[in-house]
Design a protein around this motif. Structure first.
Motif, short mmCIF file in Angstrom:
data_model
loop_
_atom_site.label_atom_id
_atom_site.label_comp_id
_atom_site.label_asym_id
_atom_site.label_seq_id
_atom_site.Cartn_x
_atom_site.Cartn_y
_atom_site.Cartn_z
N MET A 31 0.83 -1.21 0.00
CA MET A 31 0.00 0.00 0.00
C MET A 31 0.86 1.26 0.00
SD MET A 31 -3.26 -0.66 2.41
CE MET A 31 -3.49 -2.33 2.96
N THR A 32 1.93 1.26 0.78
CA THR A 32 2.84 2.41 0.82
C THR A 32 3.47 2.64 -0.54
OG1 THR A 32 3.32 2.02 3.15
CG2 THR A 32 4.92 3.34 1.92
N ALA A 33 3.92 1.58 -1.19
CA ALA A 33 4.52 1.69 -2.52
C ALA A 33 3.50 2.24 -3.51
CB ALA A 33 5.05 0.34 -2.98
N LYS B 94 5.15 3.85 -6.68
CA LYS B 94 6.36 3.04 -6.90
C LYS B 94 5.97 1.57 -6.89
CE LYS B 94 9.24 6.17 -4.21
NZ LYS B 94 10.05 6.31 -3.02
N SER B 95 6.88 0.78 -7.41
CA SER B 95 6.71 -0.67 -7.26
C SER B 95 7.19 -1.07 -5.87
CB SER B 95 7.54 -1.42 -8.32
OG SER B 95 8.92 -1.26 -8.07
N LEU B 96 6.73 -2.19 -5.42
CA LEU B 96 7.18 -2.73 -4.14
C LEU B 96 8.70 -2.96 -4.19
CD1 LEU B 96 6.56 -3.73 -1.31
CD2 LEU B 96 5.86 -5.91 -2.29
N ASN B 97 9.19 -3.42 -5.31
CA ASN B 97 10.62 -3.66 -5.48
C ASN B 97 11.41 -2.35 -5.30
OD1 ASN B 97 12.73 -5.69 -6.38
ND2 ASN B 97 13.11 -3.98 -7.78
N SER B 98 10.93 -1.26 -5.91
CA SER B 98 11.61 0.04 -5.79
C SER B 98 11.62 0.52 -4.34
CB SER B 98 10.95 1.09 -6.66
OG SER B 98 11.12 0.78 -8.02
N LEU B 99 10.49 0.38 -3.67
CA LEU B 99 10.40 0.80 -2.28
C LEU B 99 11.40 0.02 -1.42
CD1 LEU B 99 8.62 2.57 -0.28
CD2 LEU B 99 7.43 0.43 0.20
N ALA B 100 11.43 -1.29 -1.61
CA ALA B 100 12.35 -2.14 -0.84
C ALA B 100 13.80 -1.81 -1.17
CB ALA B 100 12.07 -3.61 -1.11
N GLN B 101 14.10 -1.61 -2.44
CA GLN B 101 15.47 -1.29 -2.85
C GLN B 101 15.94 0.01 -2.21
OE1 GLN B 101 16.11 -1.49 -7.07
NE2 GLN B 101 18.11 -0.58 -6.93
N GLU B 102 15.08 1.02 -2.18
CA GLU B 102 15.43 2.30 -1.56
C GLU B 102 15.70 2.13 -0.07
OE1 GLU B 102 12.17 4.90 -2.52
OE2 GLU B 102 12.68 4.90 -4.65
N ALA B 103 14.87 1.35 0.61
CA ALA B 103 15.05 1.12 2.06
C ALA B 103 16.35 0.35 2.32
CB ALA B 103 13.86 0.37 2.63
N LEU B 104 16.62 -0.66 1.51
CA LEU B 104 17.85 -1.42 1.66
C LEU B 104 19.07 -0.57 1.38
CD1 LEU B 104 16.64 -4.75 0.02
CD2 LEU B 104 17.16 -4.38 2.45
N GLN B 105 19.00 0.28 0.37
CA GLN B 105 20.12 1.17 0.04
C GLN B 105 20.41 2.12 1.20
OE1 GLN B 105 22.12 1.07 -2.83
NE2 GLN B 105 23.34 2.36 -1.51
#
Length: 110
Positions: free
Chosen positions: A87-89, A94-105
């Motif tokens: 839902m946040t993504a 954004k895609s869920l993948n993009s959201l996760a990638q940003e958080a991991l970065q």
């Protein structure tokens, strides 16, 4: 986390109370390599020696010294968290993948 870098390789450094020394473990290798030292200078010297031996063995045996990373991994999280992240993504366009990638970065950049 305590890290040391030599020649583009990284090692995690821990203190070993039993021996009153520091132990380094070289990260991202296709095999294992560690080293010990009582001071930062000795630790760096032993890191270089251990790395040189590891690289020489890899060369002799035709092994790629660095572990290969595909850029993909599975992450298991609770369904409730998955839903909130999705839902946040979506709300951010954004895609869920993009959201996760940003958080991991962010977690490795701090």
């Amino acid at each position: 986390m305590n890290l040391m870098n030599v020649d583009g390789y990284h090692a995690k450094i821990d203190y070993v109370e039993e021996t009153d020394q520091f132990r380094g473990e070289i990260l991202g290798l296709s095999g294992g390599a560690d080293f010990y030292g009582a001071s930062p200078e000795e630790l760096r010297r032993e890191f270089k020696k251990s790395l040189d031996v590891f690289l020489e063995v890899c060369k002799e045996q035709g092994i790629e010294p660095r572990r290969h990373y595909s850029g993909k991994f599975n992450l298991r999280i609770p369904p409730e968290l998955h839903e909130k992240l999705a839902m946040t993504a979506e709300a951010q366009g954004k895609s869920l993948n993009s959201l996760a990638q940003e958080a991991l970065q962010r977690s490795v950049s701090e």
